[in-house]
Every structure is written in structure tokens, then in C-alpha cells.
Design a protein around this motif. Structure first.
Motif, mmCIF file in Angstrom:
data_model
loop_
_atom_site.group_PDB
_atom_site.id
_atom_site.type_symbol
_atom_site.label_atom_id
_atom_site.label_comp_id
_atom_site.label_asym_id
_atom_site.label_seq_id
_atom_site.Cartn_x
_atom_site.Cartn_y
_atom_site.Cartn_z
ATOM 1 N N THR A 37 0.834 -1.212 0.000
ATOM 2 C CA THR A 37 0.000 0.000 0.000
ATOM 3 C C THR A 37 0.869 1.262 0.000
ATOM 4 O O THR A 37 0.754 2.115 0.881
ATOM 5 N N ARG A 42 -2.225 3.447 -3.428
ATOM 6 C CA ARG A 42 -3.302 4.227 -2.826
ATOM 7 C C ARG A 42 -3.960 5.151 -3.841
ATOM 8 O O ARG A 42 -5.176 5.380 -3.789
ATOM 9 N N HIS A 45 -6.353 2.952 -5.686
ATOM 10 C CA HIS A 45 -7.489 2.588 -4.835
ATOM 11 C C HIS A 45 -8.443 3.765 -4.646
ATOM 12 O O HIS A 45 -9.663 3.576 -4.586
ATOM 13 N N LEU A 54 -8.016 4.780 3.505
ATOM 14 C CA LEU A 54 -6.766 4.151 3.093
ATOM 15 C C LEU A 54 -5.697 4.341 4.167
ATOM 16 O O LEU A 54 -5.719 5.317 4.924
#
Length: 351
Positions: A37, A42, A45, A54
């Protein structure tokens, strides 16, 4: 042990009170995952869901204070709402790191008390801190005094020989008393002796019920459950019992799952009708980072699972994984890969 006059062992659906916006902030979270991540992940996403909360990869508090801060905790404001996860156990160091992160514009400071790796065990942070609830409480109190942001804790239900009932409830009581704004619980024990970090993600059995009972014990604190959640349907079931869910590997390995989060869990329109729309919106980000010298593969590796289950998905992954590694690879590699999964042509995409 009774909770508010009720038997916590008795099967029952938790009747949640009307949630404030603060409670809803944790309704769906994407777990912090080391080497996964990062800011490129991110950014993708966030295009797939406006509402998912997040989290960064875990970053050691000492590294924030003494390392290349902009590289370690810098982010694009478009990623928000975004939490930074800190690792550490020294209250003054945690407080100073939290202040630095707050200055960068994060929405939450999260303390890692769940990672079972040998590296964090040696460094006296991560899951081994389940054995030191008073020290964790001191860290939480120090961060709360240092910043105006929510300070949250992500933990396990216990480690090694600990009894989860005693470990989790005792730990939670101390950190909530210290001011923790939310509890995120990976509903498994961590076996620091005998299991690898990988095995600790799936071998210890899940115990969702203990997290349900933790929510009963702390009705005024958001409680989020993590572990074993792979579908929107599964998250809905858990949301009958707690305030939020945190999804890890499933959200990374099948990122298209995030397209369902806003409509299914928040009653809001999806960001895009399908993954193709999100990919087109991601292209300007790719181009901007390429211009800064970021290799294409560092960004497209987070997209490999985007078309899982669709005809051509394997060819998409193979082309992207191999060709994005080439020196000078650009967004044309992504467009070539999309052809394997039937991407709309440019004329259709423009409509």
C-alpha cells in the motif's frame, strides 16, 4: 464476564446506535500492507472508491524523525481520507513522529500493535506490544497530547500463550482510557514463536465473536474488524456487529472489489462504471510519475489483479508484469495489456 448487564457469550446481533460521521469514517478500510500500500497503490485505490479509508504501509517512528521524511510519508492529497500507520513503542518518539505526520496532512495516526514479523518484534513494536498494554497506553496518550487528529490502534486478539478474553479486553480498556479514538482488531492471535508472518495471516483461527463482544464493551468507540474478509457480502455481515471492516489482501489482489464499496456500503454512486474507467483516470497519474523518473512497473504492479475472473486476465497480467519492466516503458504498455481483456477503444472511452 458481563458487559453492560448482558451475557457477551450469548449469540445476538449487536444493535448499533445511530453512527456519527466519525464512526462512519471507519466503515470500510483498506489495511496497511508492507510493500503493497504505497502511494501508487493508494492513488489507484482512491479512484476505485471515494469513501474507503486508506492506510500507508507501516513506517517506524524513528524513521519518520531521522529518515528521508518526504519519501517515507509524503502523499498526494487526492489519496485522502488517509491514515499513516506508525510502528514504535517509545511515547516521546511516537508523539514527535505523530506531529510530523500531522504536519504532512494525514487524517489519522494509527499505531501498529499487530505485525508479527521478527523485525518488529526485535524493535519492540508490533504484535509483541499486546504484552505491554500500559506502554501502548502511554504512547497513545502522548500522541493524543501532540496532535488534534484521531489516534487509533490496530491490534491482534492476543499473542502466543495469552488468553484472548483477558488479553484483548484488558488491552482495549487501557488504550481507550488513554484516549484511543478507534480500535481495529485483526481477529486472530499472533504466534510470535512458531509461525512465520505469512502463516500468521491465515493459520490462527478467526474469532469474529470476540470482536463483537468487544464492541458491546465499548459502545462509544468505533470498533473495526480485520481478517479473512474477501467479499462485500462478508463485510455486510460483520457490519451488523461492529462499526467498520478492514480488508487487506482481497482489496489488493482483486482491487475491482473497491468499485462496489461506495454503492453497496455507503449508498453512493460508484466512481466509475467499471475498472476500465478507473484505469483511464489513472493514466494521467502514471504519466506524471513517469516524467519524474518513477519506473512504470513500480505503479502497474498494483493493477495486476484488476481484471481477475475476466477472459484475458492472465494475458493482461503476463504482459503488464513482463513488459512494464523494460527500460523506458510507458503507458503504451498498459494499453497493450488492456487489449487482452477487451478494453473499450479510444473512441468508446471518450464518449
Amino acid at each position: 464476564m458481563s458487559v453492560n448487564g448482558r451475557d457477551p457469550a450469548a449469540p445476538q446481533e449487536v444493535i448499533l446506535t445511530e453512527k456519527s460521521s466519525d464512526f462512519n469514517a471507519w466503515r470500510f478500510c483498506v489495511a496497511p500492507m508492507m510493500e503493497w500500500t504505497d502511494r501508487h497503490c493508494r492513488s489507484l485505490h482512491r479512484l476505485l472508491s471515494r469513501r474507503a479509508r486508506l492506510y500507508t504501509e507501516m513506517v517506524a517512528a524513528g524513521a519518520v524523525l531521522h529518515g528521508p521524511r518526504a519519501r517515507l510519508i509524503g502523499f498526494d492529497p487526492a489519496e485522502r481520507p488517509l491514515a499513516v500507520q506508525l510502528g514504535g513503542s517509545e511515547p516521546e518518539e511516537l508523539a514527535a513522529a505523530a506531529r510530523a505526520c500531522a504536519d504532512f496532512g494525514y487524517d489519522e495516526i494509527n499505531l501498529n500493535v499487530g505485525c508479527p514479523s521478527k523485525r518488529v518484534k526485535k524493535g519492540a513494536f508490533g504484535a509483541c506490544l499486546m504484552r505491554a498494554p500500559d506502554l501502548v497506553a502511554e504512547g497513545v496518550a502522548a500522541m493524543k497530547a501532540a496532535v488534534a487528529l484521531p489516534v487509533t490502534v490496530k491490534c491482534r486478539i492476543g499473542v502466543d500463550e495469552q488468553d484472548p478474553e483477558e488479553a484483548l479486553f484488558g488491552f482495549a480498556g487501557r488504550v481507550v482510557a488513554a484516549g484511543a479514538d478507534a480500535l481495529i482488531v485483526h481477529a486472530r492471535k499472533a504466534w510470535l514463536d512458531g509461525l512465520s508472518p505469512k502463516d500468521n495471516r491465515h493459520i490462527p483461527p478467526l474469532d469474529y465473536d470476540i470482536v463483537r463482544r468487544l464492541k458491546l464493551a465499548h459502545p462509544d468507540v468505533p470498533v473495526v474488524v480485520n481478517g479473512g474478509l474477501t467479499t462485500i457480502e462478508a463485510t455486510r455481515e460483520r457490519l451488523k456487529e461492529v462499526d467498520g471492516v478492514m480488508v487487506g489482501r482481497a482489496a489488493y489482489q482483486d482491487p475491482a472489489l473497491l468499485l462496489a464499496v461506495d454503492p453497496e456500503l455507503f449508498g453512493e454512486p460508484a466512481s466509475f462504471a467499471d475498472a476500465f474507467g478507473a484505469v483511464e483516470a489513472y493514466v494521467p497519474y502514471l504519466e506524471a510519475r513517469l516524467a519524474e523518473g518513477v519506473p512504470l512497473a513500480a505503479m502497474t504492479r498494483h493493477m495486476l489483479g484488476l481484471y481477475n475472473g475476466r477472459p484475458g486476465a492472465r494475458a493482461f497480467r503476463r504482459h503488464l508484469a513482463t513488459q512494464a519492466q523494460r527500460r523506458g516503458a510507458g503507458v503504451e504498455v498498459l494499453r497493450e495489456a488492456l487489449a487482452f481483456v477487451g478494453a473499450p477503444d479510444e473512441a468508446q472511452a471518450a464518449e
